[in-house]
Design a protein around this motif. Structure first.
Motif, PDB file in Angstrom:
ATOM      1  N   ASP A  35       0.910  -1.077  -0.405  1.00 39.32           N
ATOM      2  CA  ASP A  35      -0.131  -0.042  -0.064  1.00 39.32           C
ATOM      3  C   ASP A  35       1.039   1.107  -0.078  1.00 39.32           C
ATOM      4  N   TRP A  36       0.749   2.225  -1.037  1.00 36.34           N
ATOM      5  CA  TRP A  36       1.583   3.245  -1.178  1.00 36.34           C
ATOM      6  C   TRP A  36       0.666   4.578  -0.746  1.00 36.34           C
ATOM      7  N   ARG A  37       1.395   5.529  -0.201  1.00 36.66           N
ATOM      8  CA  ARG A  37       0.840   6.881   0.004  1.00 36.66           C
ATOM      9  C   ARG A  37       1.884   7.979  -0.379  1.00 36.66           C
ATOM     10  N   GLN A  38       1.574   8.767  -1.219  1.00 35.80           N
ATOM     11  CA  GLN A  38       2.451   9.724  -1.569  1.00 35.80           C
ATOM     12  C   GLN A  38       1.841  11.248  -0.966  1.00 35.80           C
ATOM     13  N   GLU A  39       2.536  11.960  -0.087  1.00 37.09           N
ATOM     14  CA  GLU A  39       2.125  12.989   0.464  1.00 37.09           C
ATOM     15  C   GLU A  39       2.844  14.225  -0.150  1.00 37.09           C
ATOM     16  N   ARG A  40       2.350  15.367   0.069  1.00 34.51           N
ATOM     17  CA  ARG A  40       2.840  16.559  -0.206  1.00 34.51           C
ATOM     18  C   ARG A  40       3.484  17.201   1.087  1.00 34.51           C
ATOM     19  N   ALA A  60      -1.559  12.941  -1.686  1.00 32.39           N
ATOM     20  CA  ALA A  60      -1.790  13.262  -3.026  1.00 32.39           C
ATOM     21  C   ALA A  60      -2.378  12.164  -3.782  1.00 32.39           C
ATOM     22  N   LEU A  61      -1.647  10.863  -3.366  1.00 32.91           N
ATOM     23  CA  LEU A  61      -2.163   9.692  -4.085  1.00 32.91           C
ATOM     24  C   LEU A  61      -1.851   8.504  -3.058  1.00 32.91           C
ATOM     25  N   GLU A  62      -2.944   7.459  -3.025  1.00 28.75           N
ATOM     26  CA  GLU A  62      -3.186   6.371  -2.256  1.00 28.75           C
ATOM     27  C   GLU A  62      -3.545   5.203  -3.215  1.00 28.75           C
ATOM     28  N   PHE A  63      -2.620   4.021  -3.040  1.00 28.68           N
ATOM     29  CA  PHE A  63      -2.996   3.122  -3.923  1.00 28.68           C
ATOM     30  C   PHE A  63      -2.166   1.728  -3.535  1.00 28.68           C
ATOM     31  N   ARG A  64      -2.810   0.673  -3.990  1.00 29.84           N
ATOM     32  CA  ARG A  64      -2.161  -0.425  -3.734  1.00 29.84           C
ATOM     33  C   ARG A  64      -1.419  -0.956  -5.059  1.00 29.84           C
ATOM     34  N   CYS A  65      -0.403  -1.766  -4.769  1.00 34.07           N
ATOM     35  CA  CYS A  65       0.444  -2.464  -6.200  1.00 34.07           C
ATOM     36  C   CYS A  65       0.978  -3.674  -6.002  1.00 34.07           C
ATOM     37  N   ARG A  66       0.744  -4.791  -6.801  1.00 37.08           N
ATOM     38  CA  ARG A  66       1.440  -5.822  -6.651  1.00 37.08           C
ATOM     39  C   ARG A  66       2.476  -6.004  -7.298  1.00 37.08           C
ATOM     40  N   TYR A  67       3.501  -6.753  -6.825  1.00 32.14           N
ATOM     41  CA  TYR A  67       4.704  -6.895  -7.462  1.00 32.14           C
ATOM     42  C   TYR A  67       5.273  -8.476  -7.540  1.00 32.14           C
ATOM     43  N   ALA A  68       5.775  -8.533  -8.689  1.00 27.11           N
ATOM     44  CA  ALA A  68       6.482  -9.923  -8.802  1.00 27.11           C
ATOM     45  C   ALA A  68       8.031  -9.439  -8.828  1.00 27.11           C
ATOM     46  N   LEU A  69       8.826 -10.257  -8.152  1.00 29.28           N
ATOM     47  CA  LEU A  69      10.450  -9.910  -8.069  1.00 29.28           C
ATOM     48  C   LEU A  69      11.169 -11.194  -8.484  1.00 29.28           C
ATOM     49  N   VAL A  70      12.177 -10.658  -8.923  1.00 27.22           N
ATOM     50  CA  VAL A  70      13.286 -11.818  -9.128  1.00 27.22           C
ATOM     51  C   VAL A  70      14.730 -11.234  -8.770  1.00 27.22           C
ATOM     52  N   ARG A  71      15.559 -12.183  -8.559  1.00 30.59           N
ATOM     53  CA  ARG A  71      17.088 -11.720  -8.165  1.00 30.59           C
ATOM     54  C   ARG A  71      17.706 -11.078  -9.233  1.00 30.59           C
ATOM     55  N   ASP A  72      18.481 -10.134  -9.121  1.00 32.74           N
ATOM     56  CA  ASP A  72      19.436  -9.517 -10.114  1.00 32.74           C
ATOM     57  C   ASP A  72      20.305 -10.719 -10.646  1.00 32.74           C
ATOM     58  N   GLU A  73      21.055 -10.050 -11.757  1.00 32.08           N
ATOM     59  CA  GLU A  73      22.179 -11.148 -12.501  1.00 32.08           C
ATOM     60  C   GLU A  73      23.092 -11.957 -11.447  1.00 32.08           C
ATOM     61  N   THR A  74      23.448 -11.003 -10.373  1.00 34.91           N
ATOM     62  CA  THR A  74      24.499 -11.684  -9.421  1.00 34.91           C
ATOM     63  C   THR A  74      23.840 -12.434  -8.241  1.00 34.91           C
ATOM     64  N   GLY A  75      22.438 -12.498  -8.140  1.00 31.55           N
ATOM     65  CA  GLY A  75      21.651 -13.225  -7.487  1.00 31.55           C
ATOM     66  C   GLY A  75      21.645 -12.497  -5.814  1.00 31.55           C
ATOM     67  N   ALA A  76      22.252 -11.395  -5.861  1.00 35.57           N
ATOM     68  CA  ALA A  76      22.304 -10.852  -4.234  1.00 35.57           C
ATOM     69  C   ALA A  76      21.203  -9.942  -4.173  1.00 35.57           C
ATOM     70  N   ALA A  77      20.486  -9.263  -5.072  1.00 34.84           N
ATOM     71  CA  ALA A  77      19.316  -8.250  -4.787  1.00 34.84           C
ATOM     72  C   ALA A  77      18.113  -8.487  -5.463  1.00 34.84           C
TER      73      ALA A  77
END
Length: 147
Positions: free
Chosen positions: A110-115, A121-138
């Motif tokens: 859940d995001w809230r962007q404030e003045r 100013a904005l409030e919303f929900r976002c869903r993410y699919a995440l993967v590891r970077d090329e190094t596998g570290a992040a």
């Protein structure tokens, strides 16, 4: 994070599982802290560094695939222009859910962007699919779906 899940862990004794969950959650939280800071600092490079390419972003019922940083940069610049116009200075998030394993994870925020005065100013929900970077570290964002 809210709603801790053992989905992050491999088989092992409970202390190993707790450590692994904690490490995965911390890494995911760190990704979104960097992402939010990029917006707060109007730093397009920092924002772009949070993505794994190609990345798909769904918003307003439409998906767009960005093959590289250059393609996504135009979108990020347009979003930063909205932030400037709306006088957004602070991005806050709450991690509602997170689950995953060594190579992939899913997160709901859940995001809230404030003045400057703290007004949303904005409030919303976002869903993410995440993967590891090329190094596998992040962790990196491979898919974002904004509600």
């Amino acid at each position: 994070m809210d709603n801790r899940s053992t989905a992050f862990a491999d088989q092992g004794d409970i202390s190993d599982i707790e450590t692994e969950i904690s490490d995965a959650e911390a890494a995911i939280e760190s990704l979104f802290e960097a992402y939010a800071a990029g917006f707060d600092d109007f730093d397009a490079e920092a924002i772009l560094a949070c993505f794994q390419f190609p990345v798909t972003i769904w918003q307003s019922g439409r998906g767009n695939v960005f093959n590289d940083e250059e393609e996504l940069a135009e979108n990020v610049d347009a979003l930063l222009a909205v932030f400037e116009r709306e006088e957004i200075v602070q991005s806050r998030f709450d991690i509602v859910e997170a689950a995953g394993d060594d190579g992939a994870a899913f997160a709901v925020l859940d995001w809230r962007q404030e003045r400057d005065d703290g007004e949303a100013a904005l409030e919303f929900r976002c869903r993410y699919a995440l993967v590891r970077d090329e190094t596998g570290a992040a962790w990196r964002i491979a898919l974002a779906v904004t509600e």
